[in-house]
Design a protein around this motif. Structure first.
Motif, short mmCIF file in Angstrom:
data_model
loop_
_atom_site.label_atom_id
_atom_site.label_comp_id
_atom_site.label_asym_id
_atom_site.label_seq_id
_atom_site.Cartn_x
_atom_site.Cartn_y
_atom_site.Cartn_z
N ASP A 186 2.82 -6.16 24.91
CA ASP A 186 2.39 -6.32 23.51
C ASP A 186 0.87 -6.23 23.39
OD1 ASP A 186 4.94 -6.57 22.54
OD2 ASP A 186 4.93 -8.76 22.53
N GLU A 187 0.16 -6.84 24.33
CA GLU A 187 -1.30 -6.80 24.29
C GLU A 187 -1.81 -5.38 24.51
OE1 GLU A 187 -2.43 -11.28 25.89
OE2 GLU A 187 -1.79 -9.76 27.33
N MET A 188 -1.19 -4.66 25.43
CA MET A 188 -1.60 -3.27 25.68
C MET A 188 -1.31 -2.39 24.47
SD MET A 188 -0.71 -2.68 29.72
CE MET A 188 0.86 -3.54 29.79
N ARG A 189 -0.21 -2.65 23.78
CA ARG A 189 0.10 -1.89 22.56
C ARG A 189 -0.96 -2.15 21.48
NH1 ARG A 189 2.15 -3.65 18.20
NH2 ARG A 189 2.93 -5.56 19.20
N ILE A 190 -1.34 -3.41 21.31
CA ILE A 190 -2.38 -3.76 20.32
C ILE A 190 -3.69 -3.05 20.65
CG2 ILE A 190 -3.85 -5.66 19.52
CD1 ILE A 190 -1.33 -7.47 19.82
N LEU A 191 -4.07 -3.09 21.94
CA LEU A 191 -5.32 -2.45 22.34
C LEU A 191 -5.25 -0.93 22.22
CD1 LEU A 191 -6.22 -4.69 25.41
CD2 LEU A 191 -7.36 -4.64 23.19
N GLY A 192 -4.08 -0.37 22.48
CA GLY A 192 -3.91 1.07 22.29
C GLY A 192 -4.10 1.46 20.84
N ASN A 193 -3.60 0.62 19.94
CA ASN A 193 -3.79 0.89 18.52
C ASN A 193 -5.26 0.82 18.12
OD1 ASN A 193 -1.05 1.27 18.10
ND2 ASN A 193 -0.67 -0.85 17.49
N TYR A 194 -5.97 -0.17 18.66
CA TYR A 194 -7.41 -0.27 18.39
C TYR A 194 -8.14 0.97 18.92
CZ TYR A 194 -7.58 -5.21 16.89
OH TYR A 194 -7.45 -6.38 16.20
N ALA A 195 -7.77 1.40 20.12
CA ALA A 195 -8.43 2.57 20.71
C ALA A 195 -8.27 3.79 19.81
CB ALA A 195 -7.87 2.84 22.10
#
Length: 278
Positions: free
Chosen positions: A228-237
């Motif tokens: 979930d954290e990686m998905r959130i960061l991917g969206n920010y990227a």
């Protein structure tokens, strides 16, 4: 076709890791890493040794550094990937931060002595040799002398923000760190963005400022983040048009949860930072 395994964030004993640069590279090779970046804190002194070892073992090696930077009174870490370590801008930053860390070490030792805990500076100087002194080395001292049971407890009791041996530090200005990396031909990467515990609005403010200052990537996958954290960061990227980087942030074999190359793939749709390497 050989599967490529990238690990673009790790540490040797030239900063606060426990393995020498060649031991680190050897361990990475044994664990299937095909491209490795050594990113010691504010130091480039382990790069040549690591590069020579990587050449012998057939690993692609990326010159890196992790610069301690200050943004709006908050300490952030900016990873520089694919830098020229001999560039004047990088050398100036490392020299200034070496001096700052030495001064901080003396002040920490003095504060511990006032609490009846003596010999800290001598212990850490012997432990690091020609390497840099970090707060982690003081934590090791406190554990070794039975003032704390773990490194984390040492920070919680003595070394953390507001504790009895905490020394406030002024780090390299955020934009100066990014410019130095870019001037040295590298890619500036915001390291472990969730560690700073920012609200969503403040995270967006940081990423906008990072992008405006010349930052090109952010860590999306680390050894500590869940899906979930990686998905959130991917969206920010994607939102801020930043490439995504991957790195274990490996420091020591003693931490069984963080291992070189043991990383999830980047989320779909995130541009890999290695596509930016010249």
């Amino acid at each position: 076709m050989i599967s490529q395994v990238y690990d673009l964030h790790c540490h040797s004993n030239t900063s606060d890791g426990t393995l020498s640069p060649d031991e680190l590279v050897t361990r990475a090779a044994e664990r299937g890493v095909t491209t490795l970046a050594l990113t010691d804190h504010d130091s480039i002194s382990g790069l040549e040794q690591a590069r020579l070892c990587a050449q012998k073992l057939g690993i692609a090696f990326i010159n890196g550094i992790e610069i301690s930077a200050q943004w709006e009174k908050q300490c952030l870490h900016i990873v520089g990937l694919n830098i020229d370590p001999q560039h004047e801008a990088i050398e100036n930053i490392t020299l200034n931060l070496d001096k700052m860390r030495d001064e901080r070490a003396e002040k920490i030792s003095q504060k511990l002595a006032k609490k009846g805990i003596h010999g800290a500076l001598e212990f850490v100087q012997k432990a690091v040799g020609d390497g840099m002194i970090t707060r982690t080395h003081f934590a090791d001292f406190l554990v070794a002398h039975c003032h704390a049971d773990t490194q984390q407890q040492a920070f919680d009791r003595y070394l953390g923000d507001g504790k009895v041996a905490f020394v406030a530090t002024t780090w390299t200005p955020f934009d100066v760190a990014i410019k130095a990396i870019v001037d040295a031909g590298g890619i500036a990467v915001l390291a472990h963005p969730l560690r700073y515990k920012l609200t969503a609005s403040r995270m967006k403010k940081l990423l906008a400022a990072f992008k405006a200052a010349g930052g090109q990537a952010m860590e999306v996958v680390t050894g500590r983040y869940n899906p979930d954290e990686m998905r959130i960061l991917g969206n920010y990227a994607n939102q801020f048009e930043l490439a995504g980087s991957v790195g274990s942030d490996f420091h020591s074999p003693a931490n069984q949860w963080i291992e070189l190359g043991r990383l999830a793939p980047l989320p779909a749709g995130v541009q890999p930072v290695w596509e930016l390497f010249a």
